[in-house]
Design a protein around this motif. Sequence first.
Motif, PDB file in Angstrom:
ATOM      1  N   GLN A 165      11.382  93.022  27.395  1.00  0.00           N
ATOM      2  CA  GLN A 165      11.780  91.643  27.186  1.00  0.00           C
ATOM      3  C   GLN A 165      12.446  91.322  28.701  1.00  0.00           C
ATOM      4  O   GLN A 165      13.538  92.015  29.071  1.00  0.00           O
ATOM      5  N   LEU A 166      12.197  90.389  29.039  1.00  0.00           N
ATOM      6  CA  LEU A 166      12.807  89.689  30.316  1.00  0.00           C
ATOM      7  C   LEU A 166      13.905  89.028  30.197  1.00  0.00           C
ATOM      8  O   LEU A 166      13.851  87.749  29.480  1.00  0.00           O
ATOM      9  N   ARG A 167      15.048  89.378  30.706  1.00  0.00           N
ATOM     10  CA  ARG A 167      16.334  88.826  30.220  1.00  0.00           C
ATOM     11  C   ARG A 167      17.142  88.704  31.645  1.00  0.00           C
ATOM     12  O   ARG A 167      17.428  89.437  32.280  1.00  0.00           O
ATOM     13  N   ALA A 168      17.302  87.312  32.060  1.00  0.00           N
ATOM     14  CA  ALA A 168      17.945  87.193  33.554  1.00  0.00           C
ATOM     15  C   ALA A 168      19.004  86.051  33.133  1.00  0.00           C
ATOM     16  O   ALA A 168      18.814  84.798  33.768  1.00  0.00           O
ATOM     17  N   PRO A 169      20.164  86.043  32.478  1.00  0.00           N
ATOM     18  CA  PRO A 169      21.199  84.982  32.058  1.00  0.00           C
ATOM     19  C   PRO A 169      21.751  84.492  33.274  1.00  0.00           C
ATOM     20  O   PRO A 169      22.113  85.223  34.295  1.00  0.00           O
ATOM     21  N   GLY A 170      21.855  83.257  33.388  1.00  0.00           N
ATOM     22  CA  GLY A 170      22.441  82.403  34.581  1.00  0.00           C
ATOM     23  C   GLY A 170      21.385  82.272  35.642  1.00  0.00           C
ATOM     24  O   GLY A 170      21.670  81.498  36.717  1.00  0.00           O
ATOM     25  N   LEU A 171      20.318  82.620  35.548  1.00  0.00           N
ATOM     26  CA  LEU A 171      19.242  82.270  36.551  1.00  0.00           C
ATOM     27  C   LEU A 171      18.627  80.783  36.339  1.00  0.00           C
ATOM     28  O   LEU A 171      18.616  80.384  35.203  1.00  0.00           O
ATOM     29  N   GLY A 172      18.637  80.121  37.467  1.00  0.00           N
ATOM     30  CA  GLY A 172      18.062  78.830  37.336  1.00  0.00           C
ATOM     31  C   GLY A 172      16.670  78.674  36.961  1.00  0.00           C
ATOM     32  O   GLY A 172      15.912  79.685  36.737  1.00  0.00           O
ATOM     33  N   ALA A 173      16.231  77.360  36.408  1.00  0.00           N
ATOM     34  CA  ALA A 173      14.794  77.175  35.909  1.00  0.00           C
ATOM     35  C   ALA A 173      13.843  77.417  36.766  1.00  0.00           C
ATOM     36  O   ALA A 173      12.642  78.258  36.419  1.00  0.00           O
ATOM     37  N   GLY A 174      13.785  77.152  38.033  1.00  0.00           N
ATOM     38  CA  GLY A 174      12.785  77.657  38.982  1.00  0.00           C
ATOM     39  C   GLY A 174      12.702  79.109  39.161  1.00  0.00           C
ATOM     40  O   GLY A 174      11.667  79.820  39.088  1.00  0.00           O
ATOM     41  N   PRO A 175      13.896  79.827  39.598  1.00  0.00           N
ATOM     42  CA  PRO A 175      13.853  81.234  39.895  1.00  0.00           C
ATOM     43  C   PRO A 175      13.585  82.229  38.533  1.00  0.00           C
ATOM     44  O   PRO A 175      12.568  83.113  38.476  1.00  0.00           O
ATOM     45  N   TRP A 176      13.904  81.483  37.477  1.00  0.00           N
ATOM     46  CA  TRP A 176      13.412  82.150  36.291  1.00  0.00           C
ATOM     47  C   TRP A 176      11.866  82.102  35.950  1.00  0.00           C
ATOM     48  O   TRP A 176      11.285  83.355  35.490  1.00  0.00           O
ATOM     49  N   ARG A 177      11.089  80.945  36.105  1.00  0.00           N
ATOM     50  CA  ARG A 177       9.874  80.722  36.222  1.00  0.00           C
ATOM     51  C   ARG A 177       9.301  81.783  37.157  1.00  0.00           C
ATOM     52  O   ARG A 177       8.085  82.531  36.914  1.00  0.00           O
ATOM     53  N   GLU A 178       9.423  81.829  38.429  1.00  0.00           N
ATOM     54  CA  GLU A 178       9.114  82.731  39.274  1.00  0.00           C
ATOM     55  C   GLU A 178       9.281  84.307  38.831  1.00  0.00           C
ATOM     56  O   GLU A 178       8.236  85.214  38.944  1.00  0.00           O
ATOM     57  N   LEU A 179      10.518  84.588  38.354  1.00  0.00           N
ATOM     58  CA  LEU A 179      10.520  85.893  37.983  1.00  0.00           C
ATOM     59  C   LEU A 179       9.795  86.296  36.827  1.00  0.00           C
ATOM     60  O   LEU A 179       9.045  87.535  36.543  1.00  0.00           O
ATOM     61  N   ALA A 180       9.503  85.467  36.100  1.00  0.00           N
ATOM     62  CA  ALA A 180       8.593  85.689  34.746  1.00  0.00           C
ATOM     63  C   ALA A 180       7.149  85.934  35.146  1.00  0.00           C
ATOM     64  O   ALA A 180       6.608  86.645  34.740  1.00  0.00           O
ATOM     65  N   GLN A 181       6.699  85.111  35.980  1.00  0.00           N
ATOM     66  CA  GLN A 181       5.459  85.252  36.620  1.00  0.00           C
ATOM     67  C   GLN A 181       5.239  86.624  37.393  1.00  0.00           C
ATOM     68  O   GLN A 181       4.144  87.078  37.214  1.00  0.00           O
ATOM     69  N   ALA A 182       6.180  86.831  38.115  1.00  0.00           N
ATOM     70  CA  ALA A 182       6.088  88.416  39.029  1.00  0.00           C
ATOM     71  C   ALA A 182       5.987  89.396  37.859  1.00  0.00           C
ATOM     72  O   ALA A 182       5.555  90.493  37.981  1.00  0.00           O
ATOM     73  N   ALA A 183       7.020  89.311  36.786  1.00  0.00           N
ATOM     74  CA  ALA A 183       7.362  90.626  35.957  1.00  0.00           C
ATOM     75  C   ALA A 183       5.732  90.334  35.106  1.00  0.00           C
ATOM     76  O   ALA A 183       5.384  91.497  34.793  1.00  0.00           O
TER      77      ALA A 183
END
Length: 319
Positions: A165-183
């Motif tokens: 479960q990818l969980r990153a509270p407080g991360l902005g929309a752009g970094p969140w998308r990038e993190l999801a793609q990398a994960a």
Amino acid sequence: MEAPLRSIHVVAGVITDVRGRILLTQRGKDSDLAGLWEFPGGKREPGESSQAALARELEEELGIEVEIGERLIEVPQQYPSKRLRLEVFRVARWRGSPRGREGQAMTWVEPERLSRYSMPSADVPVVGVLRQPGLYLVTPAPGDDLAGWLVALEAALDAGVGRVQLRAPGLGAGPWRELAQAALVRCRAAGAELLLNRDIDLARELGVGVHLGSEQLAGLAARPLPPGQAVGASCHTLAELQSAQALGCDFAVLGPVRATATHPGTEPIGWEGFAELRQHVGLPIYAIGGLGPDDVEAARLQGAQGVAAIRALWESVAA
């Protein structure tokens, strides 16, 4: 005052043929839950061990001699007229030709098709144990060291985590998308399943699963993703578990079982409280709260799919 429900201890076996198919039998028209499919077995008699009871039942029902293997799960389940405990073992070896000696229908099923068969609620978590990972990693926020975070994720995947479960509270929309793609790249390379915390739209876009917060359950009228994209839910009460089941969630996470540093003011439910809630739904459920890989066996004795964790599945490989 209502009379207490009768308690029944049932044993069942997961029998696999040389093609990897699993044997299911159908409940007869004169039995409770008639027409549903189940893992074969029967009641344990007073004075019998569970293994002896299962060997006897499979000989009586199917005409086969068996060698009992590992215990997979015990599922406490409450029905309107009884309280049942279903103890399930893998059948290591068997001899003979299985046949319905009591007139029951039977079928061999590919593991990936088990969920297509209507089953009693106690049998559904057994399919979860056979088909879903036992360890569910909830990721910590990446902080400023994204490269180090990704290395730790890869280590957790290498260590056997099969669902994230990818969980990153407080991360902005752009970094969140990038993190999801990398994960997602790393999870797919490891053959693991990725779910995004609460973000249904991005999960739908990326073709991955979503993990619903308990507050989202009441606002959804139907399952938010199609089959093949997993839907999980965080639950703390029976009402939330029932909502998750009604939505068609693939699994839920229930706890905290023990006190945790991340939720210091939350009263743990303990294994007794976990089993009490578990018995009212037929749904694979991960236990969470102060647990780690060494607790999977204890969790399955209370009907859990496995354990979910942040620190225990992350820090052990990141240290």
